[in-house]
Design a protein around this motif. Structure first.
Motif, PDB file in Angstrom:
ATOM      1  N   SER A  34       0.814  -1.204   0.000  1.00  0.00           N
ATOM      2  CA  SER A  34       0.000   0.000   0.000  1.00  0.00           C
ATOM      3  C   SER A  34       0.851   1.259   0.000  1.00  0.00           C
ATOM      4  CB  SER A  34      -0.944   0.011   1.198  1.00  0.00           C
ATOM      5  OG  SER A  34      -0.210  -0.150   2.382  1.00  0.00           O
ATOM      6  N   ASN A  49       1.632   4.929  -2.569  1.00  0.00           N
ATOM      7  CA  ASN A  49       0.714   4.332  -3.516  1.00  0.00           C
ATOM      8  C   ASN A  49      -0.247   3.450  -2.753  1.00  0.00           C
ATOM      9  OD1 ASN A  49       1.717   4.960  -6.395  1.00  0.00           O
ATOM     10  ND2 ASN A  49       3.573   4.364  -5.307  1.00  0.00           N
ATOM     11  N   GLY A  51      -2.862   0.502  -2.744  1.00  0.00           N
ATOM     12  CA  GLY A  51      -3.250  -0.603  -3.600  1.00  0.00           C
ATOM     13  C   GLY A  51      -4.484  -1.323  -3.101  1.00  0.00           C
ATOM     14  N   ARG A  52      -5.478  -1.536  -3.971  1.00  0.00           N
ATOM     15  CA  ARG A  52      -6.672  -2.256  -3.575  1.00  0.00           C
ATOM     16  C   ARG A  52      -6.470  -3.759  -3.645  1.00  0.00           C
ATOM     17  NH1 ARG A  52     -11.310   1.214  -6.803  1.00  0.00           N
ATOM     18  NH2 ARG A  52     -11.392   2.961  -5.364  1.00  0.00           N
ATOM     19  N   ARG A  56      -4.087  -4.731  -9.225  1.00  0.00           N
ATOM     20  CA  ARG A  56      -4.093  -3.287  -9.359  1.00  0.00           C
ATOM     21  C   ARG A  56      -2.730  -2.709  -9.035  1.00  0.00           C
ATOM     22  NH1 ARG A  56      -7.899   0.853  -8.887  1.00  0.00           N
ATOM     23  NH2 ARG A  56      -9.260  -0.666  -9.841  1.00  0.00           N
ATOM     24  N   PHE A  57      -2.098  -3.225  -7.981  1.00  0.00           N
ATOM     25  CA  PHE A  57      -0.815  -2.678  -7.556  1.00  0.00           C
ATOM     26  C   PHE A  57       0.290  -2.985  -8.549  1.00  0.00           C
ATOM     27  CE2 PHE A  57       1.433  -0.547  -4.292  1.00  0.00           C
ATOM     28  CZ  PHE A  57       2.719  -0.922  -4.489  1.00  0.00           C
ATOM     29  N   LYS A 106      -8.212   6.517  -6.075  1.00  0.00           N
ATOM     30  CA  LYS A 106      -8.083   5.170  -6.642  1.00  0.00           C
ATOM     31  C   LYS A 106      -7.475   4.172  -5.670  1.00  0.00           C
ATOM     32  CE  LYS A 106      -7.560   6.837 -11.394  1.00  0.00           C
ATOM     33  NZ  LYS A 106      -6.655   6.869 -12.598  1.00  0.00           N
ATOM     34  N   PHE A 107      -6.618   4.629  -4.779  1.00  0.00           N
ATOM     35  CA  PHE A 107      -5.856   3.702  -3.956  1.00  0.00           C
ATOM     36  C   PHE A 107      -6.125   3.941  -2.472  1.00  0.00           C
ATOM     37  CE2 PHE A 107      -3.346   4.701  -7.790  1.00  0.00           C
ATOM     38  CZ  PHE A 107      -3.602   3.503  -8.463  1.00  0.00           C
TER      39      PHE A 107
END
Length: 538
Positions: A34, A49, A51-52, A56-57, A106-107
């Motif tokens: 994340s 960043n 990350g879901r 995605r990441f 988004k994240f």
């Protein structure tokens, strides 16, 4: 506002650093991805960043390999770790796990707040690891939540100077990457306006707008300018102070889309910062206050949901609901004239407090209810007590002119304080002082001085540009003389003062506005003129 230190930092990241970032991103577990702390070329950088999921990441990491400019926006950090702010005393809900979102929406990452630093927040993830996220990468909702749980009046976005002497009311700018030497004749002039009216107030910058006040035809006018100096709107804020150095005095304070300003006659107005529409107003007179010989010169303070100012008298310091203007508390336990300094909100040993200079000396009250915590009669009944106190590392420092000098108080537990030392080597009329790495730098009579914070030892005295005001940015001092429009860039070191460039601006009479450095720009107000210089390193 005291307690909200923000820094806007750009870092130079080499391609090898980008490759290492991508490798770490792919090798880490999904939850650990994340926010990743990376090391590139031996220097620590922060890469935020959210990350879901794993897929995605990985897509984000792939983009990092080819989209270096994206990483420049995400990796704004310093080579060395920054010291977390000692200001926020978190409310209980701050320690709870919550979902944090980046500024793109988004994240996300689930984590609890640990600390608020000068330009980042430290979070603890569900697996117990701690991560640092630049404030500029947080969503607006997360920034507003930080305001709520830290009790601060606002988490200033990068490039914002939301009140007199900056977001932390300490004269320190969060800017980085600035010139260390000015060219001959001074830094490049971006623009100049000459119609802001007479006054001594300083600029504030928020939301892409520059705010300044001035006196025109005996009225106090608030001006809103765009970043090119073009006027967006202006509005009358009542009668201006027209005797004993006529002109605007207090600088505006911006918070949550609202502008607050106190006139020389003691009228406190709240305005819509987007268009100047008046929302409410109160007067110092309502609370039994009256101005000193030179009028009210205070810039109001925001703390949580409170707007705080100093009418003077038996209700010397007053806290109002910042949304409605309704009284919340008035100070108790002392009576004092308002004088000309602004209040400083600070947190020590878990207790939020308000300190200010008054006619009877320096006082400190509990920010929860206005009860007196401590007082010291240093500089009582002086000709004028103008500068605002400053807090650092468990100490409060306050200095004044007219031969008085300064006092340093060491703070103890449960809202106590004791005198540490006094000095005659910081005789500061109006221009203030800053603290950097344990040393105080400020105006001393017709020049400047450096004093060790904890001992009171004078390190040096220097003429500089003569008597004036100052601010600090990127390790340098910005000095602005009260006469003849002289300004200079100087080193900030206990070893001595070295001038690294000079510039001249036009105006008449004394210049008591403070220089402002924010967003890579230097703003100098002299009389009816406002100058904007580019001080970014190329």
């Amino acid at each position: 506002m005291g307690g909200r230190r923000r820094q806007f930092v750009g870092t130079s990241v080499r391609l090898t650093g980008v490759l290492r970032f991508a490798i770490i991103c792919y090798s880490a577990s999904p939850r650990q991805r994340s926010i990743v702390d990376c090391r590139a070329q031996g220097k620590a950088i922060s890469a935020a960043n959210f990350g879901r999921d794993d897929m995605r990441f990985k897509a984000v990491a792939s983009l990092a390999l080819v989209g270096v400019t994206v990483l420049f926006a995400a990796c704004r950090g310093e080579a060395a770790p920054r010291q977390a702010s000692d200001k926020p005393a978190f409310k209980p809900e701050a320690k709870q796990m919550r979902v944090w979102t980046d500024d793109t929406g988004k994240f996300k990452v689930r984590a609890a707040l640990v600390q608020v630093g000068e330009t980042e927040v430290k979070l603890r993830r569900t697996d117990g690891t701690e991560i640092a996220v630049p404030l500029e990468r947080l969503s607006q909702a997360d920034r507003q939540w930080l305001v709520k749980v830290t009790g601060s009046g606002g988490v200033a976005a990068p490039g914002e100077w939301i009140t007199f002497r900056g977001p932390n009311r300490d004269g320190r700018s969060p800017d980085k990457g600035l010139l260390k030497q000015w060219p001959e004749g001074g830094p490049p002039l971006l623009w100049k306006v000459d119609n802001i009216g007479q006054g001594y107030s300083s600029v504030v910058v928020s939301g892409g707008t520059i705010y300044i006040t001035g006196e025109i035809n005996n009225k106090l006018i608030i001006f809103a300018l765009d970043m090119d100096g073009k006027q967006k709107w202006s509005v009358e804020a009542g009668d201006a102070w027209t005797v004993n150095y006529p002109g605007a005095r207090g600088s505006p304070t911006i918070d949550d889309g609202k502008l607050y300003v106190l006139s020389g006659h003691g009228v406190l107005g709240c305005f819509d910062a987007s268009n100047g529409r008046r929302l409410w107003q109160r007067t110092a007179k309502e609370f039994g206050g009256s101005p000193g010989e030179w009028g009210y010169a205070e810039s109001v303070t925001i703390l949580d949901n409170l707007v705080i100012f100093k009418p003077g008298g038996a209700n010397c310091i007053v806290a109002l609901d910042k949304h409605t203007g309704k009284p919340v508390w008035t100070s108790r336990g002392f009576t004092a004239g308002p004088e000309y300094s602004s209040c400083l909100a600070f947190n020590h040993d878990g207790l939020w407090a308000i300190t200010a200079g008054t006619r009877e000396g320096i006082v400190c009250v509990d920010a929860r209810n206005g009860n007196l915590l401590w007082a010291n009669n240093f500089s009582a009944n002086n000709t004028a007590n103008c500068p605002t106190p400053v807090y650092s590392d468990g100490y409060i420092f306050w200095a004044n002119g007219y031969g008085k000098g300064g006092i340093c108080l060491k703070l103890g537990p449960r809202g106590t304080a004791s005198q540490a030392w006094t000095t005659h080597d910081m005789q500061c009329h109006h221009g203030g002082y800053i603290i950097d790495n344990g040393y105080i730098y400020g105006n001393n009579g017709h020049g400047w001085a450096c004093i060790e914070l904890k001992t009171g030892k004078t390190m040096w005295r220097d003429r500089g540009v003569g008597k004036g005001s100052l601010c600090w940015a990127d390790g340098m001092l910005y000095l602005f003389s009260e006469s003849r429009g002289q300004a200079a860039l100087a080193t900030c070191s206990p070893e001595g003062l070295e001038i690294k460039g000079r510039v001249q601006v036009a105006g008449s009479g004394p210049s008591w506005a403070h220089p402002v450095v924010i967003g890579g720009r230097l703003y100098l107000r002299y009389d009816t003129n406002l100058y904007c210089f580019d001080v970014k390193a190329k």
